[in-house]
Design a protein around this motif. Structure first.
Motif, PDB file in Angstrom:
ATOM      1  N   PRO A   1     -57.817  -2.275  24.300  1.00 23.93           N
ATOM      2  CA  PRO A   1     -56.499  -2.898  24.412  1.00 23.93           C
ATOM      3  C   PRO A   1     -55.560  -2.362  23.329  1.00 23.93           C
ATOM      4  O   PRO A   1     -55.939  -2.253  22.163  1.00 23.93           O
ATOM      5  N   GLY A   2     -54.369  -1.998  23.728  1.00 25.92           N
ATOM      6  CA  GLY A   2     -53.397  -1.444  22.796  1.00 25.92           C
ATOM      7  C   GLY A   2     -53.432   0.062  22.704  1.00 25.92           C
ATOM      8  O   GLY A   2     -52.570   0.662  22.047  1.00 25.92           O
ATOM      9  N   ALA A   3     -54.376   0.711  23.378  1.00 29.89           N
ATOM     10  CA  ALA A   3     -54.540   2.162  23.238  1.00 29.89           C
ATOM     11  C   ALA A   3     -53.355   2.948  23.774  1.00 29.89           C
ATOM     12  O   ALA A   3     -53.147   4.092  23.386  1.00 29.89           O
ATOM     13  N   ALA A   4     -52.581   2.343  24.662  1.00 31.62           N
ATOM     14  CA  ALA A   4     -51.440   3.059  25.247  1.00 31.62           C
ATOM     15  C   ALA A   4     -50.146   2.267  25.105  1.00 31.62           C
ATOM     16  O   ALA A   4     -49.201   2.474  25.863  1.00 31.62           O
ATOM     17  N   ASP A   5     -50.068   1.390  24.104  1.00 33.50           N
ATOM     18  CA  ASP A   5     -48.914   0.495  24.002  1.00 33.50           C
ATOM     19  C   ASP A   5     -47.594   1.240  23.812  1.00 33.50           C
ATOM     20  O   ASP A   5     -46.555   0.821  24.351  1.00 33.50           O
ATOM     21  N   GLU A   6     -47.589   2.321  23.040  1.00 36.74           N
ATOM     22  CA  GLU A   6     -46.335   3.059  22.860  1.00 36.74           C
ATOM     23  C   GLU A   6     -45.816   3.579  24.188  1.00 36.74           C
ATOM     24  O   GLU A   6     -44.622   3.521  24.480  1.00 36.74           O
ATOM     25  N   ILE A   7     -46.720   4.098  25.000  1.00 36.39           N
ATOM     26  CA  ILE A   7     -46.334   4.615  26.312  1.00 36.39           C
ATOM     27  C   ILE A   7     -45.888   3.472  27.218  1.00 36.39           C
ATOM     28  O   ILE A   7     -44.851   3.564  27.892  1.00 36.39           O
ATOM     29  N   LEU A   8     -46.646   2.382  27.237  1.00 37.69           N
ATOM     30  CA  LEU A   8     -46.321   1.270  28.114  1.00 37.69           C
ATOM     31  C   LEU A   8     -44.979   0.633  27.752  1.00 37.69           C
ATOM     32  O   LEU A   8     -44.240   0.182  28.628  1.00 37.69           O
ATOM     33  N   ARG A   9     -44.655   0.621  26.474  1.00 38.73           N
ATOM     34  CA  ARG A   9     -43.357   0.064  26.073  1.00 38.73           C
ATOM     35  C   ARG A   9     -42.216   0.933  26.594  1.00 38.73           C
ATOM     36  O   ARG A   9     -41.180   0.422  27.017  1.00 38.73           O
ATOM     37  N   GLU A  10     -42.402   2.250  26.576  1.00 38.19           N
ATOM     38  CA  GLU A  10     -41.366   3.134  27.115  1.00 38.19           C
ATOM     39  C   GLU A  10     -41.228   2.975  28.629  1.00 38.19           C
ATOM     40  O   GLU A  10     -40.134   3.097  29.180  1.00 38.19           O
ATOM     41  N   VAL A  11     -42.330   2.691  29.304  1.00 35.52           N
ATOM     42  CA  VAL A  11     -42.266   2.393  30.737  1.00 35.52           C
ATOM     43  C   VAL A  11     -41.465   1.116  30.965  1.00 35.52           C
ATOM     44  O   VAL A  11     -40.611   1.044  31.859  1.00 35.52           O
ATOM     45  N   ALA A  12     -41.746   0.098  30.175  1.00 37.15           N
ATOM     46  CA  ALA A  12     -41.032  -1.170  30.313  1.00 37.15           C
ATOM     47  C   ALA A  12     -39.538  -0.999  30.099  1.00 37.15           C
ATOM     48  O   ALA A  12     -38.730  -1.707  30.708  1.00 37.15           O
ATOM     49  N   ASP A  13     -39.156  -0.044  29.253  1.00 34.88           N
ATOM     50  CA  ASP A  13     -37.742   0.231  28.981  1.00 34.88           C
ATOM     51  C   ASP A  13     -37.132   1.210  29.977  1.00 34.88           C
ATOM     52  O   ASP A  13     -35.964   1.575  29.844  1.00 34.88           O
ATOM     53  N   ASP A  14     -37.925   1.670  30.971  1.00 34.01           N
ATOM     54  CA  ASP A  14     -37.457   2.620  31.976  1.00 34.01           C
ATOM     55  C   ASP A  14     -37.133   3.984  31.367  1.00 34.01           C
ATOM     56  O   ASP A  14     -36.314   4.737  31.879  1.00 34.01           O
ATOM     57  N   VAL A  15     -37.776   4.305  30.257  1.00 33.36           N
ATOM     58  CA  VAL A  15     -37.621   5.624  29.649  1.00 33.36           C
ATOM     59  C   VAL A  15     -38.621   6.600  30.258  1.00 33.36           C
ATOM     60  O   VAL A  15     -38.285   7.732  30.586  1.00 33.36           O
ATOM     61  N   LEU A  16     -39.873   6.158  30.427  1.00 39.53           N
ATOM     62  CA  LEU A  16     -40.900   6.957  31.090  1.00 39.53           C
ATOM     63  C   LEU A  16     -41.169   6.386  32.468  1.00 39.53           C
ATOM     64  O   LEU A  16     -41.144   5.178  32.662  1.00 39.53           O
ATOM     65  N   SER A  17     -41.440   7.259  33.418  1.00 43.59           N
ATOM     66  CA  SER A  17     -41.871   6.823  34.742  1.00 43.59           C
ATOM     67  C   SER A  17     -43.031   7.707  35.187  1.00 43.59           C
ATOM     68  O   SER A  17     -43.275   8.767  34.606  1.00 43.59           O
ATOM     69  N   GLY A  18     -43.723   7.266  36.230  1.00 41.06           N
ATOM     70  CA  GLY A  18     -44.807   8.070  36.777  1.00 41.06           C
ATOM     71  C   GLY A  18     -46.062   8.104  35.935  1.00 41.06           C
ATOM     72  O   GLY A  18     -46.931   8.947  36.153  1.00 41.06           O
ATOM     73  N   VAL A  19     -46.192   7.189  34.973  1.00 41.36           N
ATOM     74  CA  VAL A  19     -47.377   7.169  34.114  1.00 41.36           C
ATOM     75  C   VAL A  19     -48.586   6.709  34.927  1.00 41.36           C
ATOM     76  O   VAL A  19     -48.509   5.758  35.705  1.00 41.36           O
ATOM     77  N   ILE A  20     -49.693   7.407  34.757  1.00 39.60           N
ATOM     78  CA  ILE A  20     -50.948   7.062  35.414  1.00 39.60           C
ATOM     79  C   ILE A  20     -52.022   6.877  34.349  1.00 39.60           C
ATOM     80  O   ILE A  20     -52.144   7.711  33.440  1.00 39.60           O
ATOM     81  N   ILE A  21     -52.788   5.802  34.456  1.00 36.99           N
ATOM     82  CA  ILE A  21     -53.945   5.577  33.598  1.00 36.99           C
ATOM     83  C   ILE A  21     -55.132   5.360  34.526  1.00 36.99           C
ATOM     84  O   ILE A  21     -55.093   4.486  35.389  1.00 36.99           O
TER      85      ILE A  21
ATOM     86  N   MET B   1     -58.335   7.786  19.368  1.00 40.60           N
ATOM     87  CA  MET B   1     -58.581   9.213  19.221  1.00 40.60           C
ATOM     88  C   MET B   1     -58.940   9.797  20.581  1.00 40.60           C
ATOM     89  O   MET B   1     -59.752   9.246  21.312  1.00 40.60           O
ATOM     90  N   SER B   2     -58.322  10.928  20.919  1.00 39.33           N
ATOM     91  CA  SER B   2     -58.567  11.551  22.207  1.00 39.33           C
ATOM     92  C   SER B   2     -59.859  12.334  22.204  1.00 39.33           C
ATOM     93  O   SER B   2     -60.264  12.910  21.201  1.00 39.33           O
ATOM     94  N   SER B   3     -60.509  12.360  23.371  1.00 35.06           N
ATOM     95  CA  SER B   3     -61.676  13.198  23.579  1.00 35.06           C
ATOM     96  C   SER B   3     -61.219  14.536  24.143  1.00 35.06           C
ATOM     97  O   SER B   3     -60.041  14.755  24.411  1.00 35.06           O
ATOM     98  N   HIS B   4     -62.159  15.451  24.332  1.00 30.16           N
ATOM     99  CA  HIS B   4     -61.823  16.758  24.875  1.00 30.16           C
ATOM    100  C   HIS B   4     -61.229  16.618  26.271  1.00 30.16           C
ATOM    101  O   HIS B   4     -61.756  15.895  27.114  1.00 30.16           O
ATOM    102  N   PHE B   5     -60.114  17.308  26.519  1.00 30.59           N
ATOM    103  CA  PHE B   5     -59.458  17.252  27.814  1.00 30.59           C
ATOM    104  C   PHE B   5     -59.764  18.514  28.601  1.00 30.59           C
ATOM    105  O   PHE B   5     -59.523  19.628  28.140  1.00 30.59           O
ATOM    106  N   ASP B   6     -60.298  18.344  29.810  1.00 34.91           N
ATOM    107  CA  ASP B   6     -60.638  19.448  30.697  1.00 34.91           C
ATOM    108  C   ASP B   6     -59.728  19.361  31.917  1.00 34.91           C
ATOM    109  O   ASP B   6     -59.972  18.574  32.837  1.00 34.91           O
ATOM    110  N   GLY B   7     -58.665  20.161  31.923  1.00 32.15           N
ATOM    111  CA  GLY B   7     -57.701  20.112  33.008  1.00 32.15           C
ATOM    112  C   GLY B   7     -58.281  20.508  34.351  1.00 32.15           C
ATOM    113  O   GLY B   7     -57.922  19.942  35.393  1.00 32.15           O
ATOM    114  N   ASP B   8     -59.175  21.485  34.364  1.00 31.73           N
ATOM    115  CA  ASP B   8     -59.782  21.907  35.628  1.00 31.73           C
ATOM    116  C   ASP B   8     -60.615  20.779  36.234  1.00 31.73           C
ATOM    117  O   ASP B   8     -60.599  20.564  37.457  1.00 31.73           O
ATOM    118  N   ARG B   9     -61.345  20.065  35.385  1.00 25.81           N
ATOM    119  CA  ARG B   9     -62.144  18.942  35.887  1.00 25.81           C
ATOM    120  C   ARG B   9     -61.246  17.857  36.463  1.00 25.81           C
ATOM    121  O   ARG B   9     -61.534  17.308  37.541  1.00 25.81           O
TER     122      ARG B   9
END
Length: 205
Positions: A133-153, A1-9
């Protein structure tokens, strides 16, 4: 579950920690070349997982490193899309499917080329979530498939910022609106405390 996101911060933290570059993963290596190391995701420098066993290896390695960095903390997860118009259709279309929690953080305009047809826009989406662990697995799998790039954690203070990126193949002449990309395998970077951590991806020739 995501917490509040503050883009300015997040923007203020990025400027404080990485003032040389915008939040574009591949620019971190050039600006902070003394602050990174890397690991291969698969044995023998294999570029892409092809079986579920290999996907399991890739995800295990990602999660092992991320858990060492972020256990018991909140992280920002940043994904990237791009478009030819400021509010045009974004690519890749899978990004919102695997990162529905992401809120628009910022958009970077690339309008230096005198040909307006070559202007493009990079859109950054982010959310803040407790790490596990596993919190970003969907994203990481797309990175492994070269579908997403530039992901930062990164942790909530941006003291460590593992990124997953790829390089596009260079083309001669005028770029086309849709360009093929070479398949590359992400290499997971190891941490250096208090420094950005990056992923180096090798390009096929």
């Amino acid at each position: 579950m995501s917490s509040h996101f503050d883009g300015d911060r997040l923007s203020a933290l990025w400027q404080q920690q990485f003032p040389k570059v915008p939040p574009i993963a591949h620019e971190l290596r050039a600006a902070y070349s003394d602050r990174w190391v890397r690991f291969h995701s698969l044995r023998g420098s294999k570029r892409y997982p092809e079986t579920e066993d290999e996907y399991a290896i890739v995800l295990h390695r990602y999660n092992t490193l991320l858990d060492e960095l972020f256990e018991g903390t909140d992280v920002y997860v940043v994904t990237v899309a791009w478009s030819w118009e400021p509010d045009g259709a974004e690519l890749p279309p899978r990004r919102p499917e695997v990162h529905p929690e992401g809120s628009r953080w910022t958009t970077l305009a690339h309008e230096d080329d005198p040909d307006p047809e070559l202007h493009s826009y990079t859109h950054l989406y982010a959310d803040r979530r407790p790490w596990r662990p596993g919190a970003a697995d969907e994203i990481l799998r797309e990175v492994a498939d070269d579908v997403l790039s530039g992901v930062i954690i990164t942790d909530s203070g941006l003291s460590r910022a593992p990124s997953l990126r790829r390089r596009r193949r260079r083309h001669c002449g005028k770029p086309r609106r849709t360009q093929p990309t070479a398949r590359r395998s992400p290499r997971l970077a190891a941490p250096q405390p208090g420094r950005p951590v990056k992923t180096e991806c090798r390009t096929d020739h």
